[in-house]
Design a protein around this motif. Structure first.
Motif, PDB file in Angstrom:
ATOM      1  N   SER A  94      35.996   8.869  -0.364  1.00  0.00           N
ATOM      2  CA  SER A  94      34.797   8.352   0.285  1.00  0.00           C
ATOM      3  C   SER A  94      33.558   8.660  -0.557  1.00  0.00           C
ATOM      4  O   SER A  94      33.441   9.747  -1.122  1.00  0.00           O
ATOM      5  CB  SER A  94      34.633   8.968   1.679  1.00  0.00           C
ATOM      6  OG  SER A  94      33.408   8.558   2.264  1.00  0.00           O
ATOM      7  N   PRO A  95      32.605   7.721  -0.650  1.00  0.00           N
ATOM      8  CA  PRO A  95      31.358   7.993  -1.363  1.00  0.00           C
ATOM      9  C   PRO A  95      30.347   8.779  -0.536  1.00  0.00           C
ATOM     10  O   PRO A  95      29.310   9.182  -1.051  1.00  0.00           O
ATOM     11  CB  PRO A  95      30.830   6.578  -1.655  1.00  0.00           C
ATOM     12  CG  PRO A  95      31.356   5.753  -0.532  1.00  0.00           C
ATOM     13  CD  PRO A  95      32.703   6.327  -0.191  1.00  0.00           C
ATOM     14  N   LEU A  96      30.614   9.011   0.757  1.00  0.00           N
ATOM     15  CA  LEU A  96      29.670   9.731   1.606  1.00  0.00           C
ATOM     16  C   LEU A  96      29.480  11.163   1.107  1.00  0.00           C
ATOM     17  O   LEU A  96      30.407  11.785   0.571  1.00  0.00           O
ATOM     18  CB  LEU A  96      30.167   9.759   3.049  1.00  0.00           C
ATOM     19  CG  LEU A  96      30.395   8.412   3.740  1.00  0.00           C
ATOM     20  CD1 LEU A  96      30.903   8.630   5.156  1.00  0.00           C
ATOM     21  CD2 LEU A  96      29.123   7.592   3.770  1.00  0.00           C
ATOM     22  N   VAL A  97      28.270  11.680   1.276  1.00  0.00           N
ATOM     23  CA  VAL A  97      27.980  13.046   0.853  1.00  0.00           C
ATOM     24  C   VAL A  97      27.442  13.851   2.024  1.00  0.00           C
ATOM     25  O   VAL A  97      26.773  13.333   2.915  1.00  0.00           O
ATOM     26  CB  VAL A  97      26.970  13.087  -0.313  1.00  0.00           C
ATOM     27  CG1 VAL A  97      27.545  12.434  -1.550  1.00  0.00           C
ATOM     28  CG2 VAL A  97      25.643  12.450   0.072  1.00  0.00           C
ATOM     29  N   SER A  98      27.771  15.146   2.006  1.00  0.00           N
ATOM     30  CA  SER A  98      27.249  16.104   2.969  1.00  0.00           C
ATOM     31  C   SER A  98      26.348  17.070   2.227  1.00  0.00           C
ATOM     32  O   SER A  98      26.729  17.598   1.180  1.00  0.00           O
ATOM     33  CB  SER A  98      28.399  16.856   3.640  1.00  0.00           C
ATOM     34  OG  SER A  98      27.925  17.940   4.416  1.00  0.00           O
ATOM     35  N   VAL A  99      25.146  17.297   2.748  1.00  0.00           N
ATOM     36  CA  VAL A  99      24.174  18.171   2.097  1.00  0.00           C
ATOM     37  C   VAL A  99      24.032  19.450   2.919  1.00  0.00           C
ATOM     38  O   VAL A  99      23.631  19.407   4.084  1.00  0.00           O
ATOM     39  CB  VAL A  99      22.811  17.474   1.948  1.00  0.00           C
ATOM     40  CG1 VAL A  99      21.789  18.421   1.327  1.00  0.00           C
ATOM     41  CG2 VAL A  99      22.955  16.224   1.095  1.00  0.00           C
ATOM     42  N   PHE A 105      26.244   8.361  -6.633  1.00  0.00           N
ATOM     43  CA  PHE A 105      26.795   9.281  -5.639  1.00  0.00           C
ATOM     44  C   PHE A 105      27.889  10.175  -6.216  1.00  0.00           C
ATOM     45  O   PHE A 105      28.070  11.297  -5.753  1.00  0.00           O
ATOM     46  CB  PHE A 105      27.304   8.507  -4.427  1.00  0.00           C
ATOM     47  CG  PHE A 105      26.196   7.942  -3.599  1.00  0.00           C
ATOM     48  CD1 PHE A 105      25.510   8.728  -2.707  1.00  0.00           C
ATOM     49  CD2 PHE A 105      25.809   6.622  -3.747  1.00  0.00           C
ATOM     50  CE1 PHE A 105      24.467   8.216  -1.958  1.00  0.00           C
ATOM     51  CE2 PHE A 105      24.764   6.095  -2.998  1.00  0.00           C
ATOM     52  CZ  PHE A 105      24.094   6.897  -2.112  1.00  0.00           C
ATOM     53  N   LYS A 106      28.617   9.699  -7.216  1.00  0.00           N
ATOM     54  CA  LYS A 106      29.567  10.578  -7.884  1.00  0.00           C
ATOM     55  C   LYS A 106      28.832  11.641  -8.701  1.00  0.00           C
ATOM     56  O   LYS A 106      29.299  12.771  -8.843  1.00  0.00           O
ATOM     57  CB  LYS A 106      30.493   9.771  -8.787  1.00  0.00           C
ATOM     58  CG  LYS A 106      31.559   8.970  -8.048  1.00  0.00           C
ATOM     59  CD  LYS A 106      32.508   8.330  -9.040  1.00  0.00           C
ATOM     60  CE  LYS A 106      33.697   7.663  -8.348  1.00  0.00           C
ATOM     61  NZ  LYS A 106      33.310   6.494  -7.582  1.00  0.00           N
ATOM     62  N   SER A 161      35.576   1.204  -5.451  1.00  0.00           N
ATOM     63  CA  SER A 161      35.369   2.273  -6.429  1.00  0.00           C
ATOM     64  C   SER A 161      34.849   3.548  -5.783  1.00  0.00           C
ATOM     65  O   SER A 161      34.558   4.516  -6.478  1.00  0.00           O
ATOM     66  CB  SER A 161      34.388   1.808  -7.511  1.00  0.00           C
ATOM     67  OG  SER A 161      33.143   1.448  -6.923  1.00  0.00           O
ATOM     68  N   SER A 162      34.721   3.539  -4.431  1.00  0.00           N
ATOM     69  CA  SER A 162      34.175   4.697  -3.702  1.00  0.00           C
ATOM     70  C   SER A 162      32.864   5.150  -4.345  1.00  0.00           C
ATOM     71  O   SER A 162      32.655   6.337  -4.599  1.00  0.00           O
ATOM     72  CB  SER A 162      35.188   5.849  -3.693  1.00  0.00           C
ATOM     73  OG  SER A 162      36.372   5.459  -3.063  1.00  0.00           O
ATOM     74  N   SER A 163      31.992   4.207  -4.615  1.00  0.00           N
ATOM     75  CA  SER A 163      30.774   4.492  -5.365  1.00  0.00           C
ATOM     76  C   SER A 163      29.562   3.936  -4.640  1.00  0.00           C
ATOM     77  O   SER A 163      29.665   3.287  -3.605  1.00  0.00           O
ATOM     78  CB  SER A 163      30.868   3.875  -6.766  1.00  0.00           C
ATOM     79  OG  SER A 163      30.963   2.457  -6.670  1.00  0.00           O
ATOM     80  N   GLY A 164      28.385   4.198  -5.210  1.00  0.00           N
ATOM     81  CA  GLY A 164      27.150   3.659  -4.671  1.00  0.00           C
ATOM     82  C   GLY A 164      26.939   2.220  -5.105  1.00  0.00           C
ATOM     83  O   GLY A 164      27.575   1.717  -6.033  1.00  0.00           O
ATOM     84  N   ILE A 165      26.034   1.551  -4.431  1.00  0.00           N
ATOM     85  CA  ILE A 165      25.780   0.140  -4.720  1.00  0.00           C
ATOM     86  C   ILE A 165      24.685  -0.043  -5.765  1.00  0.00           C
ATOM     87  O   ILE A 165      24.185  -1.144  -5.958  1.00  0.00           O
ATOM     88  CB  ILE A 165      25.390  -0.623  -3.431  1.00  0.00           C
ATOM     89  CG1 ILE A 165      24.129  -0.013  -2.801  1.00  0.00           C
ATOM     90  CG2 ILE A 165      26.525  -0.629  -2.444  1.00  0.00           C
ATOM     91  CD1 ILE A 165      23.661  -0.745  -1.565  1.00  0.00           C
ATOM     92  N   PHE A 166      24.349   1.044  -6.482  1.00  0.00           N
ATOM     93  CA  PHE A 166      23.255   0.979  -7.438  1.00  0.00           C
ATOM     94  C   PHE A 166      23.797   0.853  -8.859  1.00  0.00           C
ATOM     95  O   PHE A 166      24.540   1.713  -9.331  1.00  0.00           O
ATOM     96  CB  PHE A 166      22.381   2.231  -7.324  1.00  0.00           C
ATOM     97  CG  PHE A 166      21.990   2.549  -5.910  1.00  0.00           C
ATOM     98  CD1 PHE A 166      21.145   1.705  -5.208  1.00  0.00           C
ATOM     99  CD2 PHE A 166      22.481   3.678  -5.278  1.00  0.00           C
ATOM    100  CE1 PHE A 166      20.795   1.987  -3.901  1.00  0.00           C
ATOM    101  CE2 PHE A 166      22.132   3.972  -3.979  1.00  0.00           C
ATOM    102  CZ  PHE A 166      21.289   3.121  -3.279  1.00  0.00           C
ATOM    103  N   ASN A 167      23.426  -0.206  -9.529  1.00  0.00           N
ATOM    104  CA  ASN A 167      23.792  -0.437 -10.918  1.00  0.00           C
ATOM    105  C   ASN A 167      23.001   0.532 -11.786  1.00  0.00           C
ATOM    106  O   ASN A 167      21.774   0.482 -11.828  1.00  0.00           O
ATOM    107  CB  ASN A 167      23.487  -1.886 -11.288  1.00  0.00           C
ATOM    108  CG  ASN A 167      23.939  -2.248 -12.689  1.00  0.00           C
ATOM    109  OD1 ASN A 167      24.304  -1.381 -13.481  1.00  0.00           O
ATOM    110  ND2 ASN A 167      23.915  -3.530 -12.987  1.00  0.00           N
TER     111      ASN A 167
END
Length: 785
Positions: A164-169, A148-149, A194-200
């Motif tokens: 926030s890790p949320l994104v607006s498109v 997400f970053k 870490s304000s990040s996604g849960i994907f390794n």
């Protein structure tokens, strides 16, 4: 428009009746790992050359081949080309497996804009499509290997808040994005600390984004599709990565279980060491991936995947405030210190995700591909925050508590039929059972809870037709949600190939959304999650996409593009959580229907020039909303509106072992409601016989102020280790290679990026708060075996 789509579909079905001579189909693999290569190109060498690309499953089909013997060339960036001759049998149908060898390179990062190994959609026809490989995401210094970053550096995709890790498109609400992990809809795929996604990132194969005008295969969201594909495991021995550190540790292993079965396991654990000592937080998060793939034969395979993650965050700033108060009391006036001694600010967040899915893929005939999937996606959240100050006879107390539960049980399938070279028909169906449960408490006043168990049934059909230099893909989607009437969504994409490597792309589509999220941005200190709610009693959200784009290939490896979009948001919803329980007994009664629009222009360069590769983009955009409960229905700039955005990523391959990278972003600030008045609430305490009053900040116009520009530049370095400490670590683990990774972030720290303004009493001054007060540097090793 409806008549046009109907005629186009009938026209394509007429073509299906034409008899074809020979058909070649197959699947393209990586010769070492056995992973399918989606997006690989297959070219037939004839008088009139024909070609195609593999789909999301690595499958391709070429019909209408006139000769009984053909020579094909299979290519994919990062792999050696393969040429082979095919002799067709008497039944005119041949299925083959093509295995490409990876090209030999010295460093893992050469060109960060290479074609993706796995994609969604159809790159030949899609408009507003972006894709990122792990190689590209690792080259972004500020992304920190996070999905997400990283995607926030693509045009049209913006952060909602700095923390926030949320994104607006394209000016949309974060809840309007369909986020999928291996075809599974995933809810709130974010980590808090870490304000990040849960994907390794070690487990990710590719990230693909459709930011508007997507086809009929995808539904249920009004804005975009973000799809993350994970690895299946390798056939070529045991391989993996270990990345240890004092804060976060990662491990990834892939290996063959048997001749026909492969497995992948990845895990990550993050522990807040500093926060534990300073704030007594005891905060952590973890996530883990598991994948098992069995190939029955070249035409049939079964994949089972499981994912789990958990976040626990507990931050209490009381100790810091008391320390500040005691220090001020010792060296200054005790009255100045008293507010800090009586101040309380705390966060408590807990949430988890659990996903399980089974995917079966089959090549039924050389012209017909079948894919079916069942999955369960479960999410639970319990978040609370409180800020309290008690000084003399002034009491300021605000708090929120939100609980959410989501269960999504889904089965879906589609058929991909390619009767001849110029035609591809795709039909599919989807059935979902949901459970949504929400509860909100604002300022210690319960605002009711609600639970719903709706059902969704959907069908779609789309047909890609090639008519010389013109390609059309009309499609339609039918959806029945709960007990409501069937809704249909017509969509169409088109591409016109022009001389001199020019393309004109266009898209139109109607989109309905039946599951929305609450925007709690003005209630919570920082909104980290979407709180989902089904629109079972009202009409769904509705929007229309109009997109036209230009694209030109410049030289061998560079592309220029321009997208112009208009999104007519015919119906959207907002929540009013401050109503009393007497006014609303369920969250569905607290929503207000409104409208809005988003429009803009996106310019982008991407490609490779000598030792430089990357992309850069400029966006000019505007997004507005209007609701009857806000300013009496007057239009206002939406919360996520960024008028100007200039951003990009550049990678420089200095030598075969060293690469440098930089990312940059210059972005105009979002509109905000900066308070300019106070309301006082008086309370009588009959026990103490005293009257207290609580000041509450207020404003007479929503989003009347604009935040300052956001500016950032970050640098990165990656070096292949050949000697020294890093090489010793690599040898200790028996690894084949290791890399030193250095990132320096926030080079523009002298210029503050303001997060919010705190008004002081009298409102003649506003105190700015930011998150970039100091530059930071990180050094680590990546060990591969």
């Amino acid at each position: 428009m409806k008549k046009f789509i109907f005629i186009a579909i009938i026209f394509s079905f007429g073509f299906n009746l034409i008899a074809q001579r020979n058909t070649l189909s197959g699947i393209v693999y990586d010769s070492q790992s056995g992973e399918t290569l989606v997006g690989a190109t297959i070219q037939i060498q004839e008088k009139t050359p024909k070609g195609t690309a593999t789909n999301v499953n690595g499958f391709f089909s070429l019909a209408g081949i006139e000769t009984n013997t053909v020579t094909i060339i299979t290519s994919f960036i990062g792999y050696e080309n393969k040429t082979q001759t095919i002799q067709f049998p008497d039944n005119h149908k041949t299925f083959i497996e093509i295995r490409l060898k990876p090209s030999t390179v010295e460093i893992d990062q050469i060109n960060v804009v290479e074609a993706a190994p796995d994609i969604i959609g159809d790159r030949e026809i899609e408009t507003s499509q972006h894709r990122l490989t792990p190689k590209a995401m690792k080259s972004i210094p500020t992304a920190r290997n996070d999905v997400f970053k990283a995607i926030k550096f693509m045009p049209g995709i913006e952060a909602t808040e700095p923390l926030s890790p949320l994104v607006s498109v394209r000016g949309s609400d974060p809840g309007e994005n369909l986020i999928m992990l291996d075809g599974v809809t995933i809810y709130n795929p974010y980590h808090f600390m870490s304000s990040s996604g849960i994907f390794n990132m070690q487990t990710v194969k590719n990230v693909d984004m459709l930011v508007g005008g997507f086809g009929a295969e995808y539904g249920g969201r009004n804005s975009s599709v973000i799809h993350i594909s994970t690895k299946d495991g390798t056939e070529d021995g045991v391989h993996g990565e270990v990345i240890p550190s004092t804060v976060e540790s990662k491990v990834f292993v892939e290996f063959p279980v048997s001749k026909k079965t492969t497995m992948m396991v990845g895990a990550r654990f993050n522990y807040d060491v500093i926060g534990n000592f300073v704030l007594n937080s005891n905060s952590y998060f973890y996530d883990a991936n598991f994948s098992l793939t069995h190939r029955f034969n070249p035409k049939n395979r079964l994949t089972i995947k499981y994912f789990t993650s958990r976040d626990k965050t507990s931050m209490d700033f009381n100790t810091i405030y008391k320390l500040m108060g005691n220090t001020l009391a010792k060296y200054t006036d005790p009255e100045i210190a008293e507010p800090f001694q009586e101040m309380s600010f705390a966060w408590n967040n807990k949430w988890n995700n659990n996903i399980a899915t089974a995917i079966y893929k089959s090549v039924i005939t050389p012209k017909l591909f079948f894919r079916t999937q069942v999955y369960a996606s479960l999410h639970n959240a319990n978040n609370s925050s409180q800020f309290k100050m008690d000084f003399d006879d002034i009491i300021f107390n605000t708090s929120t508590a939100f609980k959410s539960k989501v269960q999504d049980w889904t089965a879906k399938a589609y058929l991909d039929y390619r009767p001849f070279y110029n035609n591809q028909l795709k039909v599919g169906a989807e059935y979902s059972l949901y459970l949504f449960s929400n509860e909100s408490i604002v300022n210690e006043v319960e605002n009711a809870s609600a639970s719903s168990e709706p059902k969704l049934l959907a069908f779609f059909a789309e047909d890609k037709i090639k008519l010389g230099s013109l390609i059309l893909r009309p499609g339609i989607r039918f959806t029945k949600f709960q007990d409501r009437k069937i809704k249909y969504e017509p969509r169409i994409n088109g591409v016109l190939n022009l001389p001199f490597n020019w393309k004109i792309k266009a898209a139109y589509g109607l989109y309905y959304q039946y599951i929305i999220s609450m925007n709690t941005q003005e209630l919570e200190f920082s909104q980290f999650l979407d709180y989902y709610y089904p629109l079972a009693k009202v009409e769904p959200s509705e929007s229309y996409h109009y997109i036209i784009g230009l694209e030109k290939k410049v030289g061998k490896n560079q592309f220029l593009s321009a997208d112009f979009y208009f999104k007519d948001i015919h119906r959207t919803y907002t929540f009013d959580l401050l109503q009393s329980k007497l006014e609303a007994f369920a969250l569905s009664d607290k929503i207000f229907a409104g409208s809005g629009e988003s429009y803009g222009m996106e310019l982008m360069w991407k490609g490779q020039h000598h030792k430089f590769s990357g992309w850069a983009s400029y966006t000019l955009a505007k997004s507005t909303r209007s609701f009857p409960n806000i300013m009496d229905g007057k239009e206002y700039l939406y919360d996520y509106n960024h008028t100007h955005t200039f951003k990009g990523v550049i990678n420089f391959q200095a030598t075969d072992k060293i690469s440098y990278s930089t990312d940059f972003m210059f972005q105009s600030g979002v509109p905000r409601s900066v308070e300019n008045a106070l309301q006082f609430y008086y309370m009588y305490d009959p026990i103490q016989g005293e009257v207290y009053y609580s000041p509450q900040y207020t404003i007479n116009q929503k989003n009347s102020s604009q935040m300052p520009w956001i500016m950032s530049i970050n640098l990165g370095l990656q070096k292949k280790v050949v000697r020294g400490f890093g090489k010793d670590i690599s040898n200790f683990f028996g690894a084949k290679e290791s890399y030193l990774v250095v990132n320096v972030r926030n080079l523009l720290f002298l210029r503050r990026n303001v997060m919010f303004y705190l008004p002081v009493q009298g409102f003649d001054k506003y105190i700015p708060f930011g998150d970039n007060y100091f530059p930071t540097a990180s050094i680590g090793y990546t060990i591969k075996f």
